[in-house]
Design a protein around this motif. Structure first.
Motif, short mmCIF file in Angstrom:
data_model
loop_
_atom_site.label_atom_id
_atom_site.label_comp_id
_atom_site.label_asym_id
_atom_site.label_seq_id
_atom_site.Cartn_x
_atom_site.Cartn_y
_atom_site.Cartn_z
N ASP A 30 39.61 -103.99 17.47
CA ASP A 30 39.40 -105.43 17.45
C ASP A 30 40.66 -106.07 16.90
N LEU A 31 41.20 -107.01 17.66
CA LEU A 31 42.41 -107.70 17.24
C LEU A 31 42.18 -109.20 17.23
N GLU A 32 42.87 -109.87 16.33
CA GLU A 32 42.93 -111.32 16.30
C GLU A 32 44.39 -111.71 16.16
N LEU A 33 44.82 -112.65 16.97
CA LEU A 33 46.18 -113.15 16.92
C LEU A 33 46.16 -114.65 16.75
N ALA A 90 47.00 -117.86 18.02
CA ALA A 90 47.27 -118.21 19.42
C ALA A 90 48.50 -119.09 19.58
N ARG A 91 48.98 -119.68 18.51
CA ARG A 91 50.17 -120.52 18.58
C ARG A 91 51.44 -119.68 18.49
N THR A 92 51.41 -118.64 17.64
CA THR A 92 52.62 -117.84 17.38
C THR A 92 52.56 -116.42 17.92
N GLY A 93 51.36 -115.89 18.15
CA GLY A 93 51.20 -114.50 18.57
C GLY A 93 51.17 -113.54 17.39
N GLN A 94 51.24 -114.05 16.17
CA GLN A 94 51.20 -113.20 14.98
C GLN A 94 49.86 -112.49 14.88
N VAL A 95 49.89 -111.19 14.60
CA VAL A 95 48.67 -110.41 14.45
C VAL A 95 48.02 -110.75 13.12
N LEU A 96 46.78 -111.18 13.18
CA LEU A 96 46.01 -111.53 11.99
C LEU A 96 45.08 -110.40 11.58
N LYS A 97 44.60 -109.66 12.58
CA LYS A 97 43.66 -108.57 12.32
C LYS A 97 43.86 -107.52 13.40
N ASN A 98 43.82 -106.26 13.00
CA ASN A 98 43.96 -105.15 13.93
C ASN A 98 43.26 -103.96 13.30
N HIS A 99 41.98 -103.83 13.59
CA HIS A 99 41.25 -102.73 12.97
C HIS A 99 40.39 -102.00 13.99
N ARG A 100 40.21 -100.74 13.70
CA ARG A 100 39.41 -99.88 14.57
C ARG A 100 37.93 -100.24 14.42
N ASP A 101 37.26 -100.38 15.54
CA ASP A 101 35.84 -100.71 15.57
C ASP A 101 35.07 -99.41 15.71
N ASP A 102 34.43 -99.00 14.65
CA ASP A 102 33.70 -97.72 14.67
C ASP A 102 32.30 -97.88 15.18
#
Length: 101
Positions: free
Chosen positions: A84-87, A89-101
């Protein structure tokens, strides 16, 4: 009387939360991109996929959360792991990147 106050408070909190985050339509996303407020969905998808090379995009959406535009993606990596990722949307910076178990 206290249970009634608790019920009203809970309902108010739920209503406030619903207003603070909402999914944007494809047309809204396109208009925001044309106005320069967000990156294109294609650019955001590429940025998300770059976090897990060789992965596959399974789901994506653009949301407005607390006055900020957030791109959310679900990616299946080469080993079958779900991410699961969250970026931003204005800059493309990764806010969240974690494995969904």
């Amino acid at each position: 009387m206290k249970p009634l106050i608790a019920l009203i408070s809970a309902a108010s909190l739920l209503a406030a939360t619903a207003v603070l985050a909402r999914d944007l339509s494809v047309d809204e996303a396109r208009q925001l991109h044309e106005a320069g407020a967000v990156l294109s969905i294609e650019a955001l998808s590429a940025a998300a996929l770059a976090q897990h090379p060789g992965g596959a995009l399974e789901d994506q959406e653009l949301e407005e959360e607390y006055g900020r535009y957030v791109y959310q993606a679900e990616i299946r990596d080469q080993n079958g792991g779900q991410w699961d990722l969250e970026l931003d949307a204005r800059t493309g910076q990764v806010l969240k990147n974690h494995r969904d178990d």
